[in-house]
Design a protein around this motif. Sequence first.
Motif, PDB file in Angstrom:
ATOM      1  N   GLY A  48      67.448  21.149  28.445  1.00  0.00           N
ATOM      2  CA  GLY A  48      68.471  21.841  29.220  1.00  0.00           C
ATOM      3  C   GLY A  48      67.906  22.771  30.287  1.00  0.00           C
ATOM      4  N   ARG A  49      66.671  23.224  30.092  1.00  0.00           N
ATOM      5  CA  ARG A  49      66.055  24.147  31.049  1.00  0.00           C
ATOM      6  C   ARG A  49      64.807  23.544  31.694  1.00  0.00           C
ATOM      7  NH1 ARG A  49      67.554  29.480  30.614  1.00  0.00           N
ATOM      8  NH2 ARG A  49      65.514  30.061  31.410  1.00  0.00           N
ATOM      9  N   TRP A  50      64.629  22.235  31.597  1.00  0.00           N
ATOM     10  CA  TRP A  50      63.390  21.576  31.980  1.00  0.00           C
ATOM     11  C   TRP A  50      62.937  21.912  33.404  1.00  0.00           C
ATOM     12  CZ3 TRP A  50      59.615  19.787  29.323  1.00  0.00           C
ATOM     13  CH2 TRP A  50      58.630  19.027  29.947  1.00  0.00           C
ATOM     14  N   ASP A  51      63.852  21.980  34.340  1.00  0.00           N
ATOM     15  CA  ASP A  51      63.481  22.229  35.734  1.00  0.00           C
ATOM     16  C   ASP A  51      62.935  23.633  35.954  1.00  0.00           C
ATOM     17  OD1 ASP A  51      64.292  19.670  36.384  1.00  0.00           O
ATOM     18  OD2 ASP A  51      66.333  20.300  36.880  1.00  0.00           O
ATOM     19  N   ARG A  52      63.210  24.565  35.036  1.00  0.00           N
ATOM     20  CA  ARG A  52      62.766  25.953  35.203  1.00  0.00           C
ATOM     21  C   ARG A  52      61.575  26.312  34.323  1.00  0.00           C
ATOM     22  NH1 ARG A  52      68.928  27.559  34.662  1.00  0.00           N
ATOM     23  NH2 ARG A  52      68.549  26.194  32.931  1.00  0.00           N
ATOM     24  N   ILE A  53      61.076  25.377  33.533  1.00  0.00           N
ATOM     25  CA  ILE A  53      59.971  25.658  32.609  1.00  0.00           C
ATOM     26  C   ILE A  53      58.646  25.453  33.327  1.00  0.00           C
ATOM     27  CG2 ILE A  53      58.837  24.964  30.469  1.00  0.00           C
ATOM     28  CD1 ILE A  53      61.551  23.992  29.468  1.00  0.00           C
ATOM     29  N   GLU A  54      57.781  26.473  33.242  1.00  0.00           N
ATOM     30  CA  GLU A  54      56.466  26.375  33.875  1.00  0.00           C
ATOM     31  C   GLU A  54      55.433  25.754  32.939  1.00  0.00           C
ATOM     32  OE1 GLU A  54      55.178  30.018  35.655  1.00  0.00           O
ATOM     33  OE2 GLU A  54      57.174  30.434  36.442  1.00  0.00           O
ATOM     34  N   GLU A  55      55.424  26.154  31.676  1.00  0.00           N
ATOM     35  CA  GLU A  55      54.481  25.632  30.691  1.00  0.00           C
ATOM     36  C   GLU A  55      55.282  24.997  29.552  1.00  0.00           C
ATOM     37  OE1 GLU A  55      51.259  28.156  29.461  1.00  0.00           O
ATOM     38  OE2 GLU A  55      51.520  29.377  31.252  1.00  0.00           O
ATOM     39  N   PRO A  56      55.548  23.699  29.635  1.00  0.00           N
ATOM     40  CA  PRO A  56      56.452  23.055  28.671  1.00  0.00           C
ATOM     41  C   PRO A  56      56.004  23.171  27.214  1.00  0.00           C
ATOM     42  CG  PRO A  56      55.962  21.572  30.494  1.00  0.00           C
ATOM     43  CD  PRO A  56      55.100  22.766  30.663  1.00  0.00           C
TER      44      PRO A  56
END
Length: 185
Positions: A48-56
């Motif tokens: 749901g937040r994939w586009d805003r995650i820097e370090e998955p």
Amino acid sequence: MDAAGQEGFREFVSNRSAALLRTAVLLSGGDRHAGEDLLQNALIKAAGRWDRIEEPEAYVRQILYRQQVSRWRLKGRRRELTVAEPPDSGSGADGAGAAELRLVMREALSRLTARQRTVLVLRFFEDLPEADVARILGCSVGTVRSTTHRSLARLRAHAPELTALGRSDAEEPLPRGFAAVEVRP
């Protein structure tokens, strides 16, 4: 999420899900099904937040830790471990020692409280420093130290047979995901 984001997420899940599942299973006390549920919920939140995650990976691991902390705060300790299949019987002398060690460690870890197990997994399996464990669990470094000390003492008390399974440097390495822990009688 756009097409590139979906592809990136699929690639991340494909590459890192095995390692994340091992951590989730350990956090859930060796219950593979609970570990799978824990990981699946973490991946749903990350998607749901994939586009805003820097370090998955760090993000998903943080979700795993926090979800497990929430679970053991809300639920009482489970008394029964349910599994779909019986444990490995070991295939001859090659895997017998490793399988026995896994079973002994799983049983000993299941006898710890969820908080004790979580601290040990973070400290020794994830190899995190005390300060990071304290930050993840929302407690002080002193609490992490004392919980680690009590957890190891309780692990030694519940699994004295680990002393007999101790290995020398010349023997085969421990199974993946296990670190050598000195167990004193």
